[in-house]
Design an enzyme around this catalytic site. Structure first.
Site, PDB file in Angstrom:
ATOM      1  N   THR A  35       3.993   5.674  -3.661  1.00  0.00           N
ATOM      2  CA  THR A  35       3.796   6.517  -4.773  1.00  0.00           C
ATOM      3  C   THR A  35       3.035   7.843  -4.940  1.00  0.00           C
ATOM      4  OG1 THR A  35       3.977   4.412  -5.786  1.00  0.00           O
ATOM      5  CG2 THR A  35       2.924   6.214  -7.240  1.00  0.00           C
ATOM      6  N   SER A  48       6.183   1.557   0.448  1.00  0.00           N
ATOM      7  CA  SER A  48       5.474   0.750   1.264  1.00  0.00           C
ATOM      8  C   SER A  48       6.017  -0.647   1.364  1.00  0.00           C
ATOM      9  CB  SER A  48       3.946   0.600   0.872  1.00  0.00           C
ATOM     10  OG  SER A  48       3.700  -0.032  -0.301  1.00  0.00           O
ATOM     11  N   THR A  96       1.016   1.638  -2.326  1.00  0.00           N
ATOM     12  CA  THR A  96      -0.137   0.934  -3.016  1.00  0.00           C
ATOM     13  C   THR A  96       0.428  -0.616  -2.673  1.00  0.00           C
ATOM     14  OG1 THR A  96       0.837   0.743  -5.162  1.00  0.00           O
ATOM     15  CG2 THR A  96      -0.927   2.140  -4.702  1.00  0.00           C
ATOM     16  N   ASP A  97       1.780  -0.934  -2.593  1.00  0.00           N
ATOM     17  CA  ASP A  97       2.324  -2.248  -2.668  1.00  0.00           C
ATOM     18  C   ASP A  97       1.724  -3.065  -1.286  1.00  0.00           C
ATOM     19  OD1 ASP A  97       3.563  -2.286  -4.959  1.00  0.00           O
ATOM     20  OD2 ASP A  97       5.683  -1.969  -4.203  1.00  0.00           O
TER      21      ASP A  97
END
Length: 328
Positions: free
Chosen positions: A11, A58, A91-92
Protein backbone atom coordinates in the site's frame (compact mmCIF):
# COMPACT_ATOMS: atom_id res chain seq x y z
CA UNK A 1 25.44 7.00 8.22
CA UNK A 2 24.49 4.84 5.21
CA UNK A 3 21.04 3.26 4.96
CA UNK A 4 19.82 0.95 2.19
CA UNK A 5 16.09 0.82 1.39
CA UNK A 6 14.76 -2.37 -0.17
CA UNK A 7 11.29 -1.96 -1.68
CA UNK A 8 8.78 -4.79 -2.10
CA UNK A 9 5.57 -2.93 -2.98
CA UNK A 10 2.43 -2.80 -0.83
CA UNK A 11 0.00 0.00 0.00
CA UNK A 12 2.86 2.39 0.69
CA UNK A 13 3.49 2.17 -3.08
CA UNK A 14 -0.22 2.01 -3.95
CA UNK A 15 -2.27 4.13 -6.35
CA UNK A 16 -6.01 4.84 -6.29
CA UNK A 17 -8.29 6.65 -8.71
CA UNK A 18 -9.25 9.30 -6.16
CA UNK A 19 -7.38 11.18 -3.46
CA UNK A 20 -10.13 10.31 -0.97
CA UNK A 21 -10.18 6.60 -1.82
CA UNK A 22 -8.21 4.79 0.87
CA UNK A 23 -9.45 1.21 0.49
CA UNK A 24 -9.95 0.55 -3.25
CA UNK A 25 -6.52 0.92 -4.85
CA UNK A 26 -3.79 -1.04 -6.58
CA UNK A 27 -0.79 -1.95 -4.44
CA UNK A 28 2.81 -1.91 -5.51
CA UNK A 29 2.77 0.67 -8.29
CA UNK A 30 5.01 3.59 -7.24
CA UNK A 31 8.73 2.74 -7.54
CA UNK A 32 10.98 3.42 -4.58
CA UNK A 33 12.95 6.20 -6.29
CA UNK A 34 9.68 8.10 -6.87
CA UNK A 35 8.52 7.43 -3.31
CA UNK A 36 11.72 8.91 -1.95
CA UNK A 37 11.11 12.17 -3.81
CA UNK A 38 8.10 12.79 -1.59
CA UNK A 39 9.79 12.05 1.72
CA UNK A 40 11.73 15.27 2.11
CA UNK A 41 14.76 15.97 4.29
CA UNK A 42 16.34 12.51 4.46
CA UNK A 43 19.67 13.97 3.45
CA UNK A 44 20.16 15.26 6.96
CA UNK A 45 19.54 11.83 8.45
CA UNK A 46 21.58 9.45 6.31
CA UNK A 47 22.99 8.75 2.87
CA UNK A 48 20.29 6.70 1.12
CA UNK A 49 20.58 4.07 -1.56
CA UNK A 50 17.59 2.03 -2.70
CA UNK A 51 16.69 -1.06 -4.67
CA UNK A 52 13.38 -2.36 -5.97
CA UNK A 53 13.29 -6.02 -4.89
CA UNK A 54 9.65 -6.63 -5.86
CA UNK A 55 6.38 -4.80 -6.53
CA UNK A 56 3.69 -6.98 -4.95
CA UNK A 57 0.63 -6.79 -2.77
CA UNK A 58 1.90 -8.40 0.43
CA UNK A 59 -0.79 -11.07 0.17
CA UNK A 60 1.44 -12.36 -2.66
CA UNK A 61 4.58 -12.46 -0.50
CA UNK A 62 6.15 -15.92 -0.71
CA UNK A 63 9.04 -18.06 0.51
CA UNK A 64 11.19 -17.34 -2.53
CA UNK A 65 10.97 -13.60 -1.85
CA UNK A 66 11.70 -14.23 1.82
CA UNK A 67 14.88 -16.10 0.94
CA UNK A 68 15.86 -13.38 -1.53
CA UNK A 69 15.34 -10.71 1.12
CA UNK A 70 17.18 -12.63 3.83
CA UNK A 71 20.22 -13.17 1.64
CA UNK A 72 20.16 -9.60 0.37
CA UNK A 73 19.90 -8.14 3.88
CA UNK A 74 22.63 -10.39 5.26
CA UNK A 75 24.90 -9.49 2.35
CA UNK A 76 24.32 -5.78 2.81
CA UNK A 77 24.86 -5.83 6.56
CA UNK A 78 28.18 -7.61 6.15
CA UNK A 79 29.41 -4.49 4.33
CA UNK A 80 31.28 -2.02 6.52
CA UNK A 81 29.72 0.91 4.65
CA UNK A 82 26.11 -0.15 5.36
CA UNK A 83 24.75 0.86 8.76
CA UNK A 84 21.17 -0.35 8.49
CA UNK A 85 18.41 -1.55 6.18
CA UNK A 86 14.81 -0.38 5.71
CA UNK A 87 12.30 -2.62 3.91
CA UNK A 88 9.06 -1.21 2.52
CA UNK A 89 6.29 -3.79 2.63
CA UNK A 90 2.54 -4.24 2.39
CA UNK A 91 0.83 -4.37 5.76
CA UNK A 92 -1.15 -7.60 5.31
CA UNK A 93 1.84 -9.89 5.86
CA UNK A 94 4.41 -7.38 7.11
CA UNK A 95 4.50 -8.98 10.58
CA UNK A 96 5.33 -12.39 9.08
CA UNK A 97 8.20 -11.15 6.92
CA UNK A 98 9.52 -9.15 9.87
CA UNK A 99 9.51 -12.16 12.21
CA UNK A 100 11.07 -14.41 9.58
CA UNK A 101 13.92 -11.92 9.14
CA UNK A 102 14.18 -11.58 12.92
CA UNK A 103 15.09 -15.29 13.00
CA UNK A 104 17.49 -15.42 10.03
CA UNK A 105 19.31 -12.06 9.76
CA UNK A 106 22.84 -12.43 11.14
CA UNK A 107 23.67 -8.93 12.29
CA UNK A 108 23.05 -6.53 15.15
CA UNK A 109 22.71 -3.63 12.72
CA UNK A 110 19.16 -2.22 12.54
CA UNK A 111 16.63 -3.71 10.14
CA UNK A 112 13.30 -1.85 10.00
CA UNK A 113 10.14 -2.84 8.13
CA UNK A 114 7.70 -0.11 7.20
CA UNK A 115 4.41 0.18 5.35
CA UNK A 116 1.33 2.36 5.12
CA UNK A 117 -2.41 2.03 5.53
CA UNK A 118 -3.22 4.64 2.89
CA UNK A 119 -1.98 4.55 -0.71
CA UNK A 120 0.57 7.06 -1.94
CA UNK A 121 -2.11 9.02 -3.82
CA UNK A 122 -4.41 9.52 -0.81
CA UNK A 123 -4.97 12.76 1.07
CA UNK A 124 -2.88 12.61 4.23
CA UNK A 125 -1.08 9.47 3.09
CA UNK A 126 0.83 7.99 6.01
CA UNK A 127 3.54 6.48 3.80
CA UNK A 128 6.01 9.38 3.55
CA UNK A 129 6.24 10.06 7.30
CA UNK A 130 6.35 6.33 8.08
CA UNK A 131 9.23 5.89 5.64
CA UNK A 132 11.03 8.94 7.02
CA UNK A 133 10.68 7.59 10.57
CA UNK A 134 11.90 4.16 9.50
CA UNK A 135 15.09 5.70 8.13
CA UNK A 136 15.52 7.72 11.34
CA UNK A 137 15.16 4.49 13.32
CA UNK A 138 17.53 2.48 11.12
CA UNK A 139 20.14 5.23 11.45
CA UNK A 140 19.81 5.33 15.23
CA UNK A 141 22.47 3.70 17.44
CA UNK A 142 19.69 2.91 19.92
CA UNK A 143 18.10 0.49 17.43
CA UNK A 144 21.21 -1.67 17.21
CA UNK A 145 20.86 -5.15 18.73
CA UNK A 146 17.09 -4.98 19.18
CA UNK A 147 16.22 -7.35 16.39
CA UNK A 148 14.11 -6.62 13.34
CA UNK A 149 11.80 -3.70 14.09
CA UNK A 150 8.50 -2.47 12.68
CA UNK A 151 7.90 1.29 12.45
CA UNK A 152 4.48 2.74 11.60
CA UNK A 153 2.36 5.54 13.02
CA UNK A 154 5.20 6.91 15.20
CA UNK A 155 5.47 3.61 17.10
CA UNK A 156 8.36 1.15 17.37
CA UNK A 157 7.39 -2.51 17.62
CA UNK A 158 9.25 -5.77 18.00
CA UNK A 159 8.74 -8.06 15.02
CA UNK A 160 8.07 -10.99 17.37
CA UNK A 161 5.17 -9.35 19.19
CA UNK A 162 3.59 -6.97 16.68
CA UNK A 163 0.41 -7.74 14.78
CA UNK A 164 -2.02 -5.91 12.53
CA UNK A 165 -5.05 -5.22 14.72
CA UNK A 166 -7.37 -3.23 12.45
CA UNK A 167 -8.20 -3.62 8.77
CA UNK A 168 -8.19 0.08 7.85
CA UNK A 169 -6.99 2.40 10.64
CA UNK A 170 -3.50 3.88 10.67
CA UNK A 171 -2.70 2.82 14.25
CA UNK A 172 -3.22 -0.84 13.37
CA UNK A 173 0.24 -2.22 14.25
CA UNK A 174 0.42 -3.00 17.94
CA UNK A 175 1.63 -5.54 20.43
CA UNK A 176 -1.69 -5.62 22.31
CA UNK A 177 -0.47 -7.35 25.44
CA UNK A 178 3.26 -6.63 25.65
CA UNK A 179 3.22 -3.12 24.20
CA UNK A 180 5.36 -0.93 21.98
CA UNK A 181 9.12 -0.92 22.33
CA UNK A 182 8.98 2.85 22.06
CA UNK A 183 8.04 5.88 19.97
CA UNK A 184 9.41 7.98 17.12
CA UNK A 185 8.71 11.64 17.82
CA UNK A 186 10.35 14.65 16.16
CA UNK A 187 13.23 12.71 14.56
CA UNK A 188 14.07 10.93 17.79
CA UNK A 189 13.46 7.27 18.70
CA UNK A 190 12.79 6.65 22.38
CA UNK A 191 12.98 3.05 23.62
CA UNK A 192 11.29 1.90 26.83
CA UNK A 193 11.82 -1.85 26.61
CA UNK A 194 13.81 -4.36 24.56
CA UNK A 195 13.19 -7.88 23.20
CA UNK A 196 14.51 -10.69 25.39
CA UNK A 197 14.00 -13.71 23.11
CA UNK A 198 16.76 -14.90 20.78
CA UNK A 199 16.93 -13.06 17.47
CA UNK A 200 19.17 -11.95 14.58
CA UNK A 201 22.85 -12.28 15.53
CA UNK A 202 22.00 -14.63 18.42
CA UNK A 203 19.68 -16.83 16.35
CA UNK A 204 20.71 -20.34 15.42
CA UNK A 205 18.81 -20.41 12.13
CA UNK A 206 20.61 -20.02 8.82
CA UNK A 207 18.93 -20.01 5.41
CA UNK A 208 22.00 -19.32 3.28
CA UNK A 209 21.75 -22.72 1.60
CA UNK A 210 18.03 -23.43 1.96
CA UNK A 211 16.21 -24.23 -1.27
CA UNK A 212 12.70 -24.68 0.07
CA UNK A 213 10.95 -24.96 3.40
CA UNK A 214 8.99 -27.88 4.83
CA UNK A 215 5.26 -27.41 4.33
CA UNK A 216 3.53 -26.13 7.47
CA UNK A 217 -0.18 -25.32 7.48
CA UNK A 218 -2.41 -23.46 9.94
CA UNK A 219 -5.80 -24.84 11.00
CA UNK A 220 -8.41 -22.72 12.75
CA UNK A 221 -10.25 -24.31 15.67
CA UNK A 222 -14.03 -24.11 15.84
CA UNK A 223 -17.08 -25.89 17.23
CA UNK A 224 -17.56 -29.44 15.88
CA UNK A 225 -14.23 -29.52 14.05
CA UNK A 226 -14.00 -32.99 12.53
CA UNK A 227 -10.31 -32.96 11.60
CA UNK A 228 -10.84 -33.41 7.86
CA UNK A 229 -8.77 -30.34 7.00
CA UNK A 230 -5.89 -31.60 9.16
CA UNK A 231 -5.88 -34.96 7.39
CA UNK A 232 -6.12 -33.24 4.01
CA UNK A 233 -3.15 -30.99 4.81
CA UNK A 234 -0.99 -33.98 5.68
CA UNK A 235 -2.08 -35.84 2.53
CA UNK A 236 -1.00 -32.73 0.62
CA UNK A 237 2.48 -32.90 2.14
CA UNK A 238 2.38 -30.96 5.41
CA UNK A 239 5.22 -31.89 7.76
CA UNK A 240 3.92 -29.64 10.51
CA UNK A 241 0.57 -28.25 11.59
CA UNK A 242 -0.22 -25.22 13.72
CA UNK A 243 -3.61 -25.60 15.35
CA UNK A 244 -5.12 -22.23 16.28
CA UNK A 245 -7.21 -23.71 19.05
CA UNK A 246 -9.81 -22.21 21.31
CA UNK A 247 -8.86 -20.66 24.65
CA UNK A 248 -5.49 -21.91 25.86
CA UNK A 249 -4.90 -23.81 22.61
CA UNK A 250 -7.73 -26.18 23.50
CA UNK A 251 -9.47 -28.60 21.14
CA UNK A 252 -12.29 -31.14 21.15
CA UNK A 253 -11.69 -34.78 22.03
CA UNK A 254 -12.37 -35.62 18.38
CA UNK A 255 -9.76 -33.14 17.15
CA UNK A 256 -7.25 -34.29 19.73
CA UNK A 257 -7.54 -37.88 18.47
CA UNK A 258 -7.02 -36.76 14.88
CA UNK A 259 -3.91 -34.77 15.78
CA UNK A 260 -2.61 -37.64 17.93
CA UNK A 261 -2.95 -39.91 14.90
CA UNK A 262 -1.11 -37.46 12.65
CA UNK A 263 1.64 -36.98 15.23
CA UNK A 264 2.34 -40.73 15.27
CA UNK A 265 2.88 -40.43 11.49
CA UNK A 266 5.73 -37.97 12.12
CA UNK A 267 3.81 -34.70 11.72
CA UNK A 268 4.81 -32.06 14.28
CA UNK A 269 1.77 -30.47 15.95
CA UNK A 270 1.98 -27.00 17.50
CA UNK A 271 -0.88 -25.75 19.65
CA UNK A 272 -1.47 -22.04 19.22
CA UNK A 273 -4.69 -20.10 19.83
CA UNK A 274 -7.25 -18.07 17.96
CA UNK A 275 -7.37 -15.76 21.02
CA UNK A 276 -5.52 -12.49 20.42
CA UNK A 277 -3.56 -12.42 23.70
CA UNK A 278 -1.98 -14.74 26.19
CA UNK A 279 0.35 -17.71 26.59
CA UNK A 280 -0.48 -21.17 25.31
CA UNK A 281 0.92 -23.12 28.24
CA UNK A 282 2.43 -26.57 28.00
CA UNK A 283 0.21 -29.27 29.52
CA UNK A 284 -2.46 -26.66 30.20
CA UNK A 285 -5.64 -27.32 28.25
CA UNK A 286 -4.13 -30.43 26.62
CA UNK A 287 -1.60 -33.01 27.82
CA UNK A 288 1.31 -32.14 25.54
CA UNK A 289 3.67 -34.65 27.14
CA UNK A 290 1.35 -37.56 26.37
CA UNK A 291 0.49 -36.32 22.88
CA UNK A 292 3.99 -35.10 21.97
CA UNK A 293 2.54 -31.74 20.98
CA UNK A 294 4.36 -28.38 21.10
CA UNK A 295 2.91 -25.34 22.90
CA UNK A 296 3.29 -22.05 20.99
CA UNK A 297 3.90 -19.80 24.01
CA UNK A 298 2.79 -16.26 23.00
CA UNK A 299 3.39 -16.62 19.25
CA UNK A 300 0.41 -16.02 17.00
CA UNK A 301 -0.51 -18.90 14.65
CA UNK A 302 1.14 -17.18 11.69
CA UNK A 303 4.37 -16.62 13.59
CA UNK A 304 4.30 -20.10 15.14
CA UNK A 305 4.17 -21.39 11.57
CA UNK A 306 7.37 -19.52 10.69
CA UNK A 307 9.28 -20.80 13.71
CA UNK A 308 8.06 -24.37 13.12
CA UNK A 309 9.03 -24.15 9.45
CA UNK A 310 12.59 -23.16 10.38
CA UNK A 311 12.76 -25.68 13.22
CA UNK A 312 11.83 -28.52 10.86
CA UNK A 313 14.94 -27.77 8.81
CA UNK A 314 16.90 -29.01 11.83
CA UNK A 315 14.78 -31.59 13.66
CA UNK A 316 11.42 -33.35 13.90
CA UNK A 317 11.78 -33.98 17.64
CA UNK A 318 8.85 -32.23 19.41
CA UNK A 319 10.86 -31.75 22.62
CA UNK A 320 13.70 -30.02 20.80
CA UNK A 321 11.20 -27.88 18.90
CA UNK A 322 9.44 -27.00 22.16
CA UNK A 323 12.75 -25.71 23.50
CA UNK A 324 12.99 -23.44 20.43
CA UNK A 325 9.52 -22.05 21.14
CA UNK A 326 10.64 -21.14 24.67
CA UNK A 327 13.84 -19.51 23.35
CA UNK A 328 12.55 -17.59 20.31
Amino acid sequence: MNIVILATGGTIAGVSGSAVDTTSYQSGIVPIDQMLQGVGPLEGIAAITSEQIAQVDSSDMNHDLWLLLARKVNGLLRQADVDGVVITHGTDTLEETAYFLNLVVKSEKPVVLVGAMRPATALSSDGPLNLYNAVVLAASPEARGKGVLVALNNAINSSRDVTKTNTVLQDTFKAPELGYLGYLIDNQPSFYRAPTRRHTAASGFDVADVGEFPQVDILYGHVDDNGNLARAAVRDGAKGLVYAGVGNGNMSEKMEKVLQELQTQGVVIVRSTRVSNGIVTRNGAINDDANRFVAADTLSPQKARILLMLALLETCDPLKIQKMFWEY
